[in-house]
Design an enzyme around this catalytic site. Sequence first.
Site: not given
Length: 157
Positions: A55, A62, A77-79, A96-97
């Site tokens: 937060c 969070d 994208v490579e994992s 979060h947004e």
Amino acid sequence: MSRSTEELTTCTLLGAAGVKYATDYAPEMLETFENKHIGQDYLVTFDCPEFTSLCPKTGQPDFGHIIINYIPDRLMVESKSLKLYLFSFRNHGDFHEDCVNIIKNDLVKLMRPRYLEVKGIFMPRGGISIIPFANYGDAEHQDLVKFRLSASFPDKL
């Protein structure tokens, strides 16, 4: 149809020993490789059920579940790099947004996919769950952008 050593030069983290975990937001961790199936629309999904961030006001942790869906264009994208990148949010303070939109923006910038969406399902704090959704589409996928955004409005939880 195996990949050559030359094709894998952009994937420096995969198979590397002693990889360092970033302690704060690190988009430079992200790596790509070439899509061998250009011209085909197909879906790639990443499921990260243990996403953590802080937060920005209280510094409290969070916990969330991040789901990334994308239709690749030329790059993917490579994992392992994605895992390390998502882990780098562990000590990052943002709402979060913001986290969901940062992830979307970083992946769009990295890959320029045909379509990409990021959904965060965050654990309740103070009795409220937050479920942000952000998406992007190229010119050919604008109908999908609108459809997926409207489909993400919950009827009820």
